[in-house]
Design a protein around this motif. Structure first.
Motif, PDB file in Angstrom:
ATOM      1  N   VAL A 148       0.840  -1.201   0.000  1.00  0.00           N
ATOM      2  CA  VAL A 148       0.000   0.000   0.000  1.00  0.00           C
ATOM      3  C   VAL A 148       0.873   1.248   0.000  1.00  0.00           C
ATOM      4  N   ALA A 149       1.927   1.257   0.803  1.00  0.00           N
ATOM      5  CA  ALA A 149       2.819   2.418   0.876  1.00  0.00           C
ATOM      6  C   ALA A 149       3.453   2.702  -0.480  1.00  0.00           C
ATOM      7  N   ALA A 150       3.912   1.663  -1.168  1.00  0.00           N
ATOM      8  CA  ALA A 150       4.533   1.858  -2.481  1.00  0.00           C
ATOM      9  C   ALA A 150       3.519   2.393  -3.495  1.00  0.00           C
ATOM     10  N   ALA A 151       2.300   1.877  -3.461  1.00  0.00           N
ATOM     11  CA  ALA A 151       1.271   2.337  -4.398  1.00  0.00           C
ATOM     12  C   ALA A 151       0.913   3.802  -4.154  1.00  0.00           C
ATOM     13  N   VAL A 152       0.758   4.181  -2.898  1.00  0.00           N
ATOM     14  CA  VAL A 152       0.411   5.571  -2.574  1.00  0.00           C
ATOM     15  C   VAL A 152       1.598   6.489  -2.883  1.00  0.00           C
ATOM     16  N   ALA A 153       2.819   6.033  -2.609  1.00  0.00           N
ATOM     17  CA  ALA A 153       4.012   6.830  -2.915  1.00  0.00           C
ATOM     18  C   ALA A 153       4.117   7.082  -4.421  1.00  0.00           C
ATOM     19  N   ARG A 154       3.853   6.060  -5.217  1.00  0.00           N
ATOM     20  CA  ARG A 154       3.888   6.206  -6.680  1.00  0.00           C
ATOM     21  C   ARG A 154       2.864   7.250  -7.109  1.00  0.00           C
ATOM     22  N   ARG A 155       1.650   7.151  -6.589  1.00  0.00           N
ATOM     23  CA  ARG A 155       0.587   8.104  -6.941  1.00  0.00           C
ATOM     24  C   ARG A 155       0.934   9.527  -6.494  1.00  0.00           C
ATOM     25  N   ALA A 156       1.669   9.641  -5.379  1.00  0.00           N
ATOM     26  CA  ALA A 156       2.036  10.955  -4.847  1.00  0.00           C
ATOM     27  C   ALA A 156       3.154  11.621  -5.642  1.00  0.00           C
ATOM     28  N   GLY A 157       3.855  10.845  -6.489  1.00  0.00           N
ATOM     29  CA  GLY A 157       4.923  11.430  -7.298  1.00  0.00           C
ATOM     30  C   GLY A 157       6.323  11.131  -6.819  1.00  0.00           C
ATOM     31  N   VAL A 158       6.477  10.139  -5.936  1.00  0.00           N
ATOM     32  CA  VAL A 158       7.815   9.731  -5.515  1.00  0.00           C
ATOM     33  C   VAL A 158       8.482   9.056  -6.717  1.00  0.00           C
ATOM     34  N   ARG A 207       9.457   0.907   0.125  1.00  0.00           N
ATOM     35  CA  ARG A 207       8.953  -0.415   0.538  1.00  0.00           C
ATOM     36  C   ARG A 207       9.793  -0.987   1.683  1.00  0.00           C
ATOM     37  N   LEU A 208      11.115  -0.949   1.510  1.00  0.00           N
ATOM     38  CA  LEU A 208      11.992  -1.516   2.535  1.00  0.00           C
ATOM     39  C   LEU A 208      11.890  -0.761   3.858  1.00  0.00           C
ATOM     40  N   ALA A 209      11.882   0.563   3.792  1.00  0.00           N
ATOM     41  CA  ALA A 209      11.815   1.372   5.015  1.00  0.00           C
ATOM     42  C   ALA A 209      10.498   1.139   5.752  1.00  0.00           C
ATOM     43  N   VAL A 210       9.392   1.089   5.012  1.00  0.00           N
ATOM     44  CA  VAL A 210       8.092   0.835   5.638  1.00  0.00           C
ATOM     45  C   VAL A 210       8.068  -0.568   6.240  1.00  0.00           C
ATOM     46  N   GLY A 211       8.640  -1.526   5.533  1.00  0.00           N
ATOM     47  CA  GLY A 211       8.704  -2.888   6.064  1.00  0.00           C
ATOM     48  C   GLY A 211       9.476  -2.946   7.368  1.00  0.00           C
ATOM     49  N   GLU A 212      10.627  -2.268   7.427  1.00  0.00           N
ATOM     50  CA  GLU A 212      11.426  -2.239   8.656  1.00  0.00           C
ATOM     51  C   GLU A 212      10.667  -1.560   9.791  1.00  0.00           C
ATOM     52  N   ALA A 213      10.060  -0.396   9.499  1.00  0.00           N
ATOM     53  CA  ALA A 213       9.343   0.350  10.544  1.00  0.00           C
ATOM     54  C   ALA A 213       8.142  -0.448  11.059  1.00  0.00           C
ATOM     55  N   CYS A 214       7.405  -1.075  10.144  1.00  0.00           N
ATOM     56  CA  CYS A 214       6.233  -1.857  10.564  1.00  0.00           C
ATOM     57  C   CYS A 214       6.649  -3.122  11.311  1.00  0.00           C
ATOM     58  N   SER A 215       7.706  -3.791  10.856  1.00  0.00           N
ATOM     59  CA  SER A 215       8.197  -4.985  11.559  1.00  0.00           C
ATOM     60  C   SER A 215       8.645  -4.624  12.971  1.00  0.00           C
ATOM     61  N   ARG A 216       9.301  -3.470  13.102  1.00  0.00           N
ATOM     62  CA  ARG A 216       9.738  -2.995  14.411  1.00  0.00           C
ATOM     63  C   ARG A 216       8.539  -2.748  15.319  1.00  0.00           C
ATOM     64  N   ALA A 217       7.507  -2.082  14.789  1.00  0.00           N
ATOM     65  CA  ALA A 217       6.309  -1.802  15.587  1.00  0.00           C
ATOM     66  C   ALA A 217       5.607  -3.097  15.996  1.00  0.00           C
ATOM     67  N   VAL A 218       5.516  -4.044  15.062  1.00  0.00           N
ATOM     68  CA  VAL A 218       4.899  -5.342  15.378  1.00  0.00           C
ATOM     69  C   VAL A 218       5.690  -6.027  16.493  1.00  0.00           C
ATOM     70  N   GLY A 219       7.012  -6.029  16.384  1.00  0.00           N
ATOM     71  CA  GLY A 219       7.855  -6.654  17.408  1.00  0.00           C
ATOM     72  C   GLY A 219       7.700  -5.996  18.769  1.00  0.00           C
ATOM     73  N   LEU A 220       7.640  -4.659  18.788  1.00  0.00           N
ATOM     74  CA  LEU A 220       7.456  -3.948  20.055  1.00  0.00           C
ATOM     75  C   LEU A 220       6.100  -4.281  20.677  1.00  0.00           C
ATOM     76  N   HIS A 221       5.056  -4.353  19.865  1.00  0.00           N
ATOM     77  CA  HIS A 221       3.729  -4.708  20.374  1.00  0.00           C
ATOM     78  C   HIS A 221       3.745  -6.131  20.934  1.00  0.00           C
ATOM     79  N   GLN A 222       4.316  -7.049  20.165  1.00  0.00           N
ATOM     80  CA  GLN A 222       4.323  -8.445  20.610  1.00  0.00           C
ATOM     81  C   GLN A 222       5.137  -8.623  21.887  1.00  0.00           C
ATOM     82  N   SER A 223       6.302  -7.971  21.988  1.00  0.00           N
ATOM     83  CA  SER A 223       7.124  -8.145  23.184  1.00  0.00           C
ATOM     84  C   SER A 223       6.510  -7.474  24.406  1.00  0.00           C
ATOM     85  N   SER A 224       5.620  -6.502  24.168  1.00  0.00           N
ATOM     86  CA  SER A 224       4.932  -5.825  25.280  1.00  0.00           C
ATOM     87  C   SER A 224       3.565  -6.436  25.560  1.00  0.00           C
ATOM     88  N   GLY A 225       3.178  -7.453  24.789  1.00  0.00           N
ATOM     89  CA  GLY A 225       1.879  -8.083  24.982  1.00  0.00           C
ATOM     90  C   GLY A 225       0.709  -7.200  24.569  1.00  0.00           C
TER      91      GLY A 225
END
Length: 146
Positions: free
Chosen positions: A21-31, A40-58
């Motif tokens: 979704v991020a890549a599609a919206v970025a393309r439409r925005a003119g990136v 794509r990679l940066a969003v994947g890293e940021a989202c994976s980090r957030a998922v990990g923080l949520h999971q480790s905090s329950g």
């Protein structure tokens, strides 16, 4: 200014959808097309980090992603609700973003993000964290107004 918001359960399988979704919206925005893999990679890293923080905090609260289309830039904000001591870090291509109390895996994710994105800001406090990443956009030349 247009904004697309995503919220997803903190599960690793949803990170791929956020990247697409991020890549599609970025393309439409003119990136620039050459930068879309970095988005794509940066969003994947940021989202994976957030998922990990949520999971480790329950936490079961959703991970938040805002895709913000502005006049000359495209920004992505990835937010989590994992409590931490207050932190604000500015990162650039030459510098690193990091949180002093973060573990090695967290530091690695932030290092990858700061290597991919020139304009990164990481904030965190007792109510959660936010990674804001921005890329320049090219003016829309498809159709002149009128």
């Amino acid at each position: 200014m247009a904004t697309v918001e995503l919220r997803f359960s903190p599960l690793p399988e949803h990170v791929r959808t956020a990247r697409l979704v991020a890549a599609a919206v970025a393309r439409r925005a003119g990136v620039d097309e050459a930068v879309l893999d970095e988005v794509r990679l940066a969003v994947g890293e940021a989202c994976s980090r957030a998922v990990g923080l949520h999971q480790s905090s329950g936490l079961t609260a959703p991970v938040r992603v805002a895709l913000i289309e502005e006049e000359k830039q495209f920004s992505i904000e990835v937010g989590d609700e994992a409590p931490r001591a207050a932190v604000v870090e500015q990162a650039s291509a030459g510098g690193g973003a990091g949180e002093p109390e973060a573990d090695g895996e967290d530091d690695m994710g932030l290092a990858v993000i700061s290597g991919l994105v020139d304009d990164v800001e990481v904030t965190a406090d007792e109510s959660g964290g936010l990674i804001r990443m921005s890329w320049p956009t090219t003016p829309d030349t498809e159709e002149p107004p009128g």
